[in-house]
Design an enzyme around this catalytic site. Structure first.
Site, mmCIF file in Angstrom:
data_model
loop_
_atom_site.group_PDB
_atom_site.id
_atom_site.type_symbol
_atom_site.label_atom_id
_atom_site.label_comp_id
_atom_site.label_asym_id
_atom_site.label_seq_id
_atom_site.Cartn_x
_atom_site.Cartn_y
_atom_site.Cartn_z
ATOM 1 C CB CYS A 2 -0.877 -0.083 1.300
ATOM 2 S SG CYS A 2 -1.699 -1.293 1.506
ATOM 3 N NE ARG A 27 4.867 1.594 -1.444
ATOM 4 C CZ ARG A 27 5.466 1.591 -0.198
ATOM 5 N NH1 ARG A 27 6.713 2.161 -0.314
ATOM 6 N NH2 ARG A 27 5.223 1.044 1.039
ATOM 7 C CD1 TRP A 74 -0.542 -5.533 -3.649
ATOM 8 C CD2 TRP A 74 -0.339 -6.743 -1.499
ATOM 9 N NE1 TRP A 74 -0.055 -6.867 -3.969
ATOM 10 C CE2 TRP A 74 0.143 -7.679 -2.683
ATOM 11 C CE3 TRP A 74 -0.236 -6.974 -0.401
ATOM 12 C CZ2 TRP A 74 0.541 -8.657 -2.385
ATOM 13 C CZ3 TRP A 74 0.223 -8.279 0.105
ATOM 14 C CH2 TRP A 74 0.611 -9.142 -1.173
ATOM 15 C CG ASN A 100 0.417 1.998 3.687
ATOM 16 O OD1 ASN A 100 -0.640 1.988 3.300
ATOM 17 N ND2 ASN A 100 1.647 2.305 3.348
ATOM 18 N N GLY A 101 -0.410 -1.571 6.566
ATOM 19 C CA GLY A 101 0.137 -2.333 7.596
ATOM 20 C C GLY A 101 -1.141 -3.271 7.935
ATOM 21 C CD GLU A 484 17.504 -13.026 -8.571
ATOM 22 O OE1 GLU A 484 16.864 -13.603 -7.702
ATOM 23 O OE2 GLU A 484 17.102 -12.005 -9.103
ATOM 24 C CE LYS A 488 14.092 -10.935 -10.465
ATOM 25 N NZ LYS A 488 14.940 -10.655 -9.380
ATOM 26 C CD GLU A 491 10.277 -11.281 -9.637
ATOM 27 O OE1 GLU A 491 9.664 -11.082 -8.668
ATOM 28 O OE2 GLU A 491 11.354 -10.933 -9.605
ATOM 29 C CG HIS A 507 18.937 -36.788 -6.223
ATOM 30 N ND1 HIS A 507 19.257 -37.912 -5.717
ATOM 31 C CD2 HIS A 507 20.178 -36.125 -6.558
ATOM 32 C CE1 HIS A 507 20.652 -38.146 -5.664
ATOM 33 N NE2 HIS A 507 21.255 -36.989 -6.022
ATOM 34 C CE LYS A 606 11.711 -2.735 -6.058
ATOM 35 N NZ LYS A 606 12.315 -3.812 -6.511
HETATM 36 O O1 M6R Z 1 13.042 -5.192 -0.383
HETATM 37 P P1 M6R Z 1 13.773 -6.582 -0.247
HETATM 38 O O2 M6R Z 1 14.843 -6.805 -0.900
HETATM 39 O O3 M6R Z 1 13.606 -6.961 1.252
HETATM 40 O O4 M6R Z 1 12.777 -7.616 -0.782
HETATM 41 C C1 M6R Z 1 12.640 -9.070 -0.933
HETATM 42 C C2 M6R Z 1 11.820 -9.602 -1.882
HETATM 43 O O5 M6R Z 1 10.539 -9.335 -1.613
HETATM 44 C C3 M6R Z 1 12.341 -9.095 -3.157
HETATM 45 O O6 M6R Z 1 13.641 -9.254 -3.415
HETATM 46 C C4 M6R Z 1 11.381 -9.992 -4.284
HETATM 47 O O7 M6R Z 1 11.542 -11.394 -4.134
HETATM 48 C C5 M6R Z 1 11.380 -9.460 -5.632
HETATM 49 N N1 M6R Z 1 10.017 -9.311 -6.294
HETATM 50 C C6 M6R Z 1 12.458 -10.298 -6.612
HETATM 51 O O8 M6R Z 1 12.587 -9.815 -7.877
#
Ligand code: M6R
Length: 611
Positions: A2, A27, A74, A100-101, A484, A488, A491, A507, A606
């Protein structure tokens, strides 16, 4: 997650708020709303979906006034809908709240308020705040908010306005980020700096437990018991253009291209020109503490956790200290044993990730020294840790983390060298040699970025672009690269992708490999290169569609691969930084070719400020 924006002053509150909310779009959100105090009371417009829908509604029915609050939501409690979107109101619609929260005791509070005859309009936890402020309101909004917050448990950043006090904006923080911006006869609130940076660079970072009364005359900050708090005003030095796309179609692509410069920044502040000595002064760990350290805990989420995995490899290799790596969301619930002289390294781009913050609190309460690797300056992770290494990556807007990841890996490399030298594990000569390798990395990143035609071409081939699933395989320090790369791709393109340690294939996972199944194999030159080639041959024998990521000049890999993406020759321990770049580009171009919303993928935010 949010976003909050609020304004009091002579400008149009709606214009300021909508500008800010657009700046916070990165965000992630599902609905939005704005409320303004005017002569008729409180005006409010909300909408489900993207901000352009709210923009259109506001154009059709302008909201005029002098003080306002706005929000992008959100969903946590209650489905995404107009009714559940913020602001929320008391029964008489004289008080409006954005939040927010999560209010953790909201159910109990809701039941108590319902027992007094209050009918709730929404399913949200936030609405209880509006009714509580109303309950305690006796002509002083500031006092009513402070009292209401004593009843609330959980995490929040809130903005509150009241029909009967149009010259007051009240804000408070406990756990969720909040800043107050200052101007000439005006004031702003925001959940993040970009929300208000178009209008002011003077900000106060509000601390947990603080409540602010913002008027045209200034800002008063107190705790919930009314004790005054002195706040420091900080000057934001970010470049405004940093928050724009600078000609790239997406922030993600711009951020991928910023990486060479970012890595020079991460390195530059710590290893000065003409010196080969790493200096991490802001870590606030003394030489004695470094020497006494027996165990390091690395905690993070998502991409930052992958960087942590690279960090574990580097620290154990160069400093010979045992590292326990945890997902922050697991660490906080597993009752970890934290021996004396332990150091925790939390890793976070946003510095606001709820689970990472909680892990820090647990480690501190058990005596660990906490030194964070963080991008967002002044964020909660930075402030709650004893020390910090700032990544110096600048604001990362694309939801998919790119430059933050590579700069986190770079920061870990610096930490590992620093620790190794301090503990006498690395000689000065060895440390110097490692620094020389690190200094070459940014130019090599540029080289990859200047030669991306092959990656673009692969991303447009139907066998890769239209795949329903694929694997990313790596070994050793490039196992995290595989994780990673898969994160990428999945997502942003929604293609199912899994990262595996290549040795694990036999395995179970290899059962999925067929002639239509892409397998991206990270096979750069190094200790486990031969093992990786064996794994590639096993996949080739099952007719998998192999894309190898290999070291420039390695012609033999072509015999086993359908396609090869080359990266410059590189010292193996630092190769994850280079490997990340073509994998980011591949994910980006596949997602862009599929027409996906690259910067704001579905269901993602974000910064994950709730657990
Ligand atoms: O702000 P942060 O680095 O703590 O965030 C951690 C994850 O939420 C963040 O890396 C998330 O996995 C991204 N979408 C990856 O691209």
């Amino acid at each position: 997650m949010c976003g909050i924006v609020g304004y009091i002053g002579d400008k149009s509150p709606v214009e300021v708020i909508m500008t800010g909310l657009h700046r916070l779009e990165y965000r992630g959100y599902d609905s939005a709303g704005v409320a303004v105090v005017n002569k008729d009371g409180l005006g409010c417009i909300k909408s489900l979906g993207k901000l352009k829908i709210l923009d259109a509604k506001l154009e059709e029915s302008p909201l005029l006034g002098q003080t306002g609050i706005g929000h992008t939501r959100w969903a946590t409690h209650g489905v995404p809908s107009e009714v559940n979107s913020h602001p929320h109101f008391n029964v008489a619609k004289t008080i409006a709240v954005v939040h927010n929260g999560i209010i953790e005791n909201y159910y109990e509070l809701r039941e108590q308020l319902k027992a007094t005859g209050i009918e709730f309009r929404s399913q949200t936890d936030t609405e209880v705040i509006a009714h509580l402020v109303d309950k305690y309101y006796q002509g002083d909004l500031f006092a009513a908010v402070k009292r209401a917050l004593k009843d609330c448990e959980g995490a929040y950043a809130i903005g509150v306005i009241c029909k009967d006090q149009p010259d007051v904006l009240v804000a408070a923080r406990h756990g969720s980020p909040l800043i107050v911006g200052l101007g000439e006869n005006e004031g702003y609130i925001g959940s993040d700096v970009p929300a208000i940076m178009k209008y002011t660079r003077k900000v106060m970072y509000i601390e947990n437990g603080h409540v602010c009364e913002i008027t045209r005359q200034g800002v008063k900050v107190e705790d919930v018991n009314g004790n005054p708090v002195q706040m420091e005003v900080k000057n934001i030095e970010w470049d405004d253009a940093a928050a724009e796309k600078e000609g790239y179609p997406h922030f993600m692509l711009k951020e991928i291209h910023q990486q060479a410069a970012v890595l020079r920044n991460t390195l530059g502040g710590r290893v000065h020109e003409g010196s080969d000595e790493v200096q991490l002064t802001d870590m606030n760990i003394s030489k004695d503490e470094l020497k006494a350290c027996k165990k390091i805990f690395v905690v993070a989420c998502g991409t930052a956790w992958h960087a942590g995995m690279v960090g574990k490899f580097l620290i154990e290799k160069f400093a010979k200290v045992s590292v326990e790596l945890d997902l922050a969301s697991e660490f906080r619930y597993r009752d970890p044993v934290i021996p004396e002289n332990s150091i925790m390294i939390p890793v976070s781009q946003s510095g606001e990730t709820a689970d990472t913050l909680e892990a820090i609190r647990i480690a501190k309460s058990r005596g660990a020294q906490v030194a964070a690797i963080v991008n967002a300056v002044g964020s909660s992770v930075a402030r709650e840790s004893h020390g910090v290494v700032y990544q110096q990556a600048g604001p990362e807007i694309g939801v998919a983390s790119t430059k933050a990841y590579t700069s986190q890996c770079m920061a870990f490399a610096l930490f590992a060298i620093w620790l190794g030298e301090t503990r006498g594990v690395l000689s000065k000569v060895e440390a110097k040699e490692l620094i020389t390798h690190l200094r070459q990395i940014p130019d090599k990143v540029d080289e990859i970025l200047n030669n991306q035609d092959k990656i673009k071409e692969l991303a447009n081939r139907p066998e890769y672009r239209d795949a329903v699933g694929c694997f990313f395989l790596g070994r050793n320090v490039n196992f995290p690269s595989a994780l990673e790369g898969a994160l990428k791709l999945k997502e942003i393109s929604y293609i199912h992708a899994e990262g595996y340690a290549a040795g694990e294939m036999k395995h179970g996972p290899i059962a999925l490999v067929t002639e239509t199944f892409p397998v991206i194999c990270i096979a750069v030159k190094g200790e486990t290169y031969d093992k990786m080639v064996s794994n590639i041959q096993e996949i080739a024998a099952r007719k998998g569609l192999i894309i190898s990521v290999a070291t420039e000049g390695d012609k033999s890999i072509q015999a086993h691969s359908k396609d090869v993406i080359y990266i410059p020759e590189c010292f193996e321990a630092f190769s994850p930084i280079l490997v990340a770049v073509p994998l980011q580009l591949l994910a980006y171009y596949i997602a862009a070719n599929l027409g996906c919303d690259v910067d704001q993928p579905r269901n993602l935010a974000k910064s994950v400020t709730v657990e």
